[in-house]
Design a protein around this motif. Structure first.
Motif, mmCIF file in Angstrom:
data_model
loop_
_atom_site.group_PDB
_atom_site.id
_atom_site.type_symbol
_atom_site.label_atom_id
_atom_site.label_comp_id
_atom_site.label_asym_id
_atom_site.label_seq_id
_atom_site.Cartn_x
_atom_site.Cartn_y
_atom_site.Cartn_z
ATOM 1 N N MET A 18 0.849 -1.185 0.000
ATOM 2 C CA MET A 18 0.000 0.000 0.000
ATOM 3 C C MET A 18 0.886 1.237 0.000
ATOM 4 N N ASP A 19 0.787 2.027 -1.037
ATOM 5 C CA ASP A 19 1.568 3.256 -1.171
ATOM 6 C C ASP A 19 0.634 4.455 -1.249
ATOM 7 N N ALA A 20 1.207 5.620 -1.065
ATOM 8 C CA ALA A 20 0.446 6.874 -1.143
ATOM 9 C C ALA A 20 -0.827 6.787 -0.315
ATOM 10 N N LEU A 21 -0.669 6.355 0.908
ATOM 11 C CA LEU A 21 -1.835 6.116 1.759
ATOM 12 C C LEU A 21 -2.572 7.409 2.077
ATOM 13 N N LYS A 22 -3.890 7.285 2.147
ATOM 14 C CA LYS A 22 -4.780 8.392 2.459
ATOM 15 C C LYS A 22 -5.513 8.105 3.769
ATOM 16 N N SER A 23 -6.081 9.136 4.338
ATOM 17 C CA SER A 23 -6.836 8.937 5.579
ATOM 18 C C SER A 23 -8.014 7.989 5.352
ATOM 19 N N ASP A 24 -8.573 8.000 4.163
ATOM 20 C CA ASP A 24 -9.695 7.114 3.842
ATOM 21 C C ASP A 24 -9.302 5.651 3.805
ATOM 22 N N ASP A 25 -8.011 5.368 3.809
ATOM 23 C CA ASP A 25 -7.552 3.975 3.831
ATOM 24 C C ASP A 25 -7.549 3.383 5.242
ATOM 25 N N THR A 26 -7.810 4.217 6.229
ATOM 26 C CA THR A 26 -7.869 3.733 7.602
ATOM 27 C C THR A 26 -8.985 2.714 7.753
ATOM 28 N N ALA A 27 -8.617 1.516 8.172
ATOM 29 C CA ALA A 27 -9.588 0.425 8.270
ATOM 30 C C ALA A 27 -8.907 -0.805 8.846
ATOM 31 N N MET A 28 -9.726 -1.793 9.170
ATOM 32 C CA MET A 28 -9.205 -3.119 9.456
ATOM 33 C C MET A 28 -9.145 -3.856 8.126
ATOM 34 N N TYR A 29 -8.017 -4.455 7.842
ATOM 35 C CA TYR A 29 -7.810 -5.156 6.576
ATOM 36 C C TYR A 29 -7.807 -6.666 6.831
ATOM 37 N N TYR A 30 -8.541 -7.362 5.969
ATOM 38 C CA TYR A 30 -8.689 -8.804 6.103
ATOM 39 C C TYR A 30 -8.274 -9.510 4.818
ATOM 40 N N CYS A 31 -7.576 -10.608 4.947
ATOM 41 C CA CYS A 31 -7.393 -11.476 3.790
ATOM 42 C C CYS A 31 -8.470 -12.551 3.834
#
Length: 122
Positions: free
Chosen positions: A82-95
């Motif tokens: 994940m590059d160029a992260l934004k505030s909207d990328d804030t989350a719990m990430y699941y595979c």
């Protein structure tokens, strides 16, 4: 069956993180694999999917050009750069095994990890 995510954390806007997902207990190389995320108070959002042989990655429009999905079938590992992260990328990430749609988090038709938190702040 076990999927275990790692690599989340706190990062500044514009920064990078690489998420990993270690798979065990099933034939990893036979499955499409996906990343999904859920932000606080929001629904489940599909992020990316990769075909079982590692080809044809697909991305949500919200992350296209910034995130890169990959896998290592010899090591039973799934990744999300994940590059160029934004505030909207804030989350719990699941595979998760398979490809969308994913009706809900921990839908029993798929195998899920427990998630890793990504927080993007200024």
């Amino acid at each position: 069956v076990q999927l275990m995510e790692s690599g989340g954390g706190l990062v500044q806007i514009g920064g990078s993180l690489k998420l990993s997902c270690a798979a065990s207990g099933f034939k990893f190389s036979s499955y499409y694999m996906s990343w999904v995320r859920q932000a606080p108070g929001k629904g489940l959002e599909w992020v990316s999917t990769i075909v079982n042989d590692g080809s044809k990655p697909q991305y949500a429009n919200s992350v296209k050009g910034r995130f890169t999905i990959s896998r290592d079938n010899d090591e039973n590992m799934l990744y999300l750069q994940m590059d160029a992260l934004k505030s909207d990328d804030t989350a719990m990430y699941y595979c998760v095994t398979g490809r969308p749609p994913f009706p809900r988090l921990f839908y029993p038709g798929n195998h899920w990890g427990q998630g890793t938190q990504v927080t993007v702040s200024s």
